[in-house]
Design a protein around this motif. Structure first.
Motif, PDB file in Angstrom:
ATOM      1  N   SER A   1     -23.667   0.093 -34.115  1.00  0.00           N
ATOM      2  CA  SER A   1     -24.961   0.088 -34.773  1.00  0.00           C
ATOM      3  C   SER A   1     -25.897  -0.870 -34.051  1.00  0.00           C
ATOM      4  O   SER A   1     -25.515  -1.987 -33.719  1.00  0.00           O
TER       5      SER A   1
ATOM      6  N   TRP B   1     -24.440  -4.103 -39.224  1.00  0.00           N
ATOM      7  CA  TRP B   1     -24.214  -2.795 -39.854  1.00  0.00           C
ATOM      8  C   TRP B   1     -24.893  -2.704 -41.228  1.00  0.00           C
ATOM      9  O   TRP B   1     -24.407  -1.997 -42.117  1.00  0.00           O
TER      10      TRP B   1
ATOM     11  N   SER C   1     -25.556   6.129 -35.529  1.00  0.00           N
ATOM     12  CA  SER C   1     -24.658   5.025 -35.141  1.00  0.00           C
ATOM     13  C   SER C   1     -23.664   5.439 -34.044  1.00  0.00           C
ATOM     14  O   SER C   1     -22.533   4.974 -34.010  1.00  0.00           O
TER      15      SER C   1
END
Lengths: 278, 260
Positions: free
Chosen positions: B141, B146, B159
């Motif tokens: 990410s 994240w 992602s």
């Protein structure tokens, strides 16, 4: 894993004198009574916090002996706490075992909730041995060589303890929550399947509730049987040809409710289904 | 290309340039829509293609009930696979090429025919599939820690990070993908198991969803494209020195390592 287990076993011996035969018999009767009357009881370690794993197996033996005296027959042993998640949760390195009796085998297509306390279902692979296996030192490869067939199974576990809450000695004493099993109709020779990669889905009323592959059982279902043979060897016992051994849940245990239609699909082994009545 | 798309595409590109995660787009613009998020993704991919990358396939994300519940969504998302995301089976990934990688095991489809929505079915996907392969996806990410919502991960190419394909192609008629078991190991220790059905009940259904979703953008899936159909288990964090290996029934295995 082994040296630690042996060390723990030494500790069991120290505890042995603190609990006499009378108490073990009393606790065995207590749990048997709970099972026969479908009544949940508080865990026995509440009153006996000093209960060791070895004493717990003594209580289990007491229950097994009573059932045999009632004329019931052992189908085979079963393994419990075989998943990493459950072992971590109970803070143990080794699985546990119990015994499945002939009156626990469901032969029709449905079960009655009233026959249980708070039953849960999990999907497993069962092994039928073609030869006896005597530990110690048994490996998964030896188990596969001694196995005649594997069978898909749904195990119904039903702890006799309130809210399925227990410590390790509690669940061992309670015959590893054994209460029922439904076998599938497909049998296969073990060399026909890659058992650790055997995929399983467990659905209730058409919805997948859990899934997994054979490796969820201590890395490989045959490894579970090997561990069982080695655990039994410490008591001078062996696995016998013809026994049907439940190796442990590939899926988690799912609580059953009235009206549930349960279906497990096993890659290469068909499906196992049943419904839950009142 | 709107100002919004350009602005947030640059924001995400900042993370790659500096090697540090950036603030969630949904914090900077809480009312951003999913459609706008896909617009940002298409701009970032367009920029990479302009810089010389080639689109080689797609990935489907958020295919498990667990992930959908975590992000409070009821459908998957998708991202683009570029030629520079491929790592050889058994290869080593330098940590300088990733930010906060996680690894998951999947089934990859390689198409022999194009698939154009909006009414593609799982059966049509199987008929259009040349072969399937075991795959490891290294998700990553560009959003710090994240801290993603659906729009963040959609804008951030779902992602995507890197991916590894196993070496043994298998024809789709040789295996029941829904029941193909999977075992996933990190440094030799079993992390989790799964089966094909973990991805929306059927990996081929995930690819069908993708073909139908792409129709909204006027895009079809082309012959030769690689489709990562969705994780069969929870993603596992990676640190330098880690080795990951997945085995999928009937499809063989795939592995990758990380180094400083």
């Amino acid at each position: 894993m082994w040296p630690q287990s042996l060390q723990v076993q030494e500790e069991y011996k120290l505890g042995e004198d603190t609990m006499n035969k009378e108490i073990i018999e009393k606790l065995g009767r207590h749990l048997l009574d709970a099972q026969e009357n479908r009544r949940e009881v508080s865990k026995i370690t509440t009153e006996h916090p000093e209960l060791t794993v070895e004493q717990a197996y003594d209580i289990q033996e007491q229950i097994v002996r009573s059932k045999l005296e009632q004329g019931l027959r052992i189908i085979g042993p079963k393994m419990g706490l075989t998943s990493q998640a459950k072992m971590k949760q109970m803070n143990v390195d080794d699985p546990i075992y119990g015994y499945v009796f002939d009156n626990m085998v469901v032969t029709g297509q449905d079960i009655s909730l009233s026959d249980y306390i708070h039953p849960k279902v999990e999907a497993e692979i069962a092994f039928v041995l073609g030869q006896d296996i005597q530990g110690p030192g048994i490996t998964g490869a030896q188990v596969l060589a001694a196995t005649e067939y594997v069978i898909p199974a749904l195990e119904i576990i039903d702890s006799r303890y309130e809210n399925f809450q227990f410590t390790l000695p509690d669940v061992i004493a309670d015959n590893a929550s054994s209460s029922g099993v439904i076998f599938g109709n497909v049998i296969k020779r073990p060399e026909q399947l890659e058992l650790d990669l055997l995929g399983v889905t467990l659905s209730i009323n058409g919805k997948i509730k859990d899934l997994g592959a054979g490796a969820a059982v201590v890395g490989h279902p045959a490894h579970s049987v090997a561990m069982l043979a080695n655990m039994l060897a410490r008591k001078g016992l062996k696995l016998r040809a013809g026994e049907i051994i439940l190796t442990g849940g590939i899926t988690g245990a799912i609580l059953l409710s009235e009206g549930d239609s349960v279906s497990a699909r096993f890659d290469g082994l068909g499906s196992v289904d049943f419904t839950v009545g009142a | 290309m709107s100002d919004l798309e350009t602005k947030f595409a640059e924001h995400l590109e900042q993370a790659v340039a500096t090697g540090r995660g950036v603030a969630p787009i949904t914090e900077m613009k809480p009312d951003i829509t999913i459609q706008e998020a896909y617009g940002i993704q298409l701009v970032t991919i367009g920029n990479k293609v302009t810089a010389g990358s080639r689109i080689v396939g797609k990935k489907i994300g958020l295919t498990s009930l667990a992930m959908q519940q975590l992000l409070k969504v009821d459908q998957p998302d998708y991202g683009h696979l570029l030629d520079d995301m491929v790592v050889e089976n058994g290869g080593v990934i330098s940590f300088s090429s990733v930010l906060q990688p996680r690894v998951e095991a999947e089934i990859a489809f390689v198409l022999k025919k194009e698939l154009i929505g909006p009414h593609v079915t799982a059966a049509e996907v199987l008929l259009a599939t040349d072969y399937v392969l075991p795959a490891l996806e290294i998700v990553d990410s560009r959003i710090a820690d994240w801290k993603i919502k659906l729009q963040d991960t959609v804008a951030d190419n779902a992602s995507s990070g890197l991916y590894v394909l196993g070496g043994k192609p298998v024809k789709p008629d040789a295996v029941d993908l829904t029941l193909a078991g999977m075992a996933f190991y990190k440094n030799g220790e079993l992390m989790n198991t799964g089966v094909g059905a973990a991805a929306l009940g059927n990996p081929a259904a995930c690819v069908a969803w993708l073909a139908n979703k792409l129709f909204e953008f006027g895009i079809g899936l082309k012959a030769g494209e690689v489709i990562l159909s969705g994780a069969l288990s929870a993603a596992v964090n990676a640190v330098p020195g880690d080795h990951f290996r997945a085995r999928i029934a009937h499809l063989g295995e795939v592995s990758v390592s990380f180094q400083e």
